[in-house]
Design a protein around this motif. Structure first.
Motif, PDB file in Angstrom:
ATOM      1  N   ILE A   2       3.813  24.446  -6.139  1.00 10.94           N
ATOM      2  CA  ILE A   2       3.363  23.477  -5.139  1.00 10.94           C
ATOM      3  C   ILE A   2       2.306  24.173  -4.295  1.00 10.94           C
ATOM      4  N   GLU A   4       0.602  24.213  -0.845  1.00 10.28           N
ATOM      5  CA  GLU A   4       0.955  23.662   0.467  1.00 10.28           C
ATOM      6  C   GLU A   4       0.151  24.334   1.572  1.00 10.28           C
ATOM      7  N   ARG A   9       0.473  18.733   0.889  1.00 15.65           N
ATOM      8  CA  ARG A   9       1.039  19.369  -0.295  1.00 15.65           C
ATOM      9  C   ARG A   9       0.388  18.758  -1.523  1.00 15.65           C
ATOM     10  N   ILE A  11       1.089  18.651  -5.587  1.00 16.25           N
ATOM     11  CA  ILE A  11       2.093  18.946  -6.593  1.00 16.25           C
ATOM     12  C   ILE A  11       1.497  18.587  -7.955  1.00 16.25           C
ATOM     13  N   GLU A  13       0.937  17.463 -11.701  1.00 14.80           N
ATOM     14  CA  GLU A  13       1.696  16.583 -12.585  1.00 14.80           C
ATOM     15  C   GLU A  13       2.340  17.368 -13.713  1.00 14.80           C
ATOM     16  N   PHE A  20      -2.792  15.693  -9.648  1.00 15.81           N
ATOM     17  CA  PHE A  20      -1.827  16.074  -8.627  1.00 15.81           C
ATOM     18  C   PHE A  20      -1.232  14.865  -7.927  1.00 15.81           C
ATOM     19  N   ASP A  21      -0.033  15.059  -7.397  1.00 13.29           N
ATOM     20  CA  ASP A  21       0.547  14.128  -6.431  1.00 13.29           C
ATOM     21  C   ASP A  21       0.251  14.731  -5.066  1.00 13.29           C
ATOM     22  N   GLU A  23       0.870  14.751  -0.912  1.00 15.75           N
ATOM     23  CA  GLU A  23       1.710  14.387   0.226  1.00 15.75           C
ATOM     24  C   GLU A  23       1.008  14.852   1.495  1.00 15.75           C
ATOM     25  N   TYR A  44      -0.669   9.527  -6.299  1.00 12.13           N
ATOM     26  CA  TYR A  44       0.003  10.035  -7.489  1.00 12.13           C
ATOM     27  C   TYR A  44      -1.012  10.176  -8.615  1.00 12.13           C
TER      28      TYR A  44
END
Length: 101
Positions: A2, A4, A9, A11, A13, A20-21, A23, A44
């Motif tokens: 991850i 961050e 953040r 993340i 896939e 990436f996802d 956040e 997403y």
């Protein structure tokens, strides 16, 4: 893995797909409770380039919550945020919108 930072953040896939996802960190103010921060999904399966643009926009919108700004001011701040993110990643002369393959 991850990726961050203080307000986002990323993340991946998968290990083989550069998507990436995303956040973003929001402040939650429940009625009758204490304010807290938490990461909330903001995208997403997005490219790194698009994620960086969303992060830049998010930072500007958090800075100017509940106020109006001029379009030129937005563009100038957006450009500065993109430059700051580029420095954070220590990308010197690599365009972030090109596929290395």
């Amino acid at each position: 893995m991850i990726i961050e930072e203080s307000d986002f953040r990323l993340i991946p896939e998968s290990e083989t797909v550069p998507k990436f996802d995303l956040e973003l960190l929001y402040t939650i103010k429940p009625r009758g409770g204490e304010a807290r921060t938490e990461f909330k999904p903001s995208g997403y399966g997005i490219t790194l380039e698009y994620a960086i643009k969303k992060i830049a926009h998010f930072r500007i919108s958090q800075k100017h919550k509940d106020e109006a700004i001029r379009l030129l001011d937005y563009f100038n701040e957006f450009k500065k945020e993109l430059e700051d993110l580029k420095k954070l990643c220590q990308i010197v002369d690599m365009p972030i919108n090109e596929d290395p393959n």
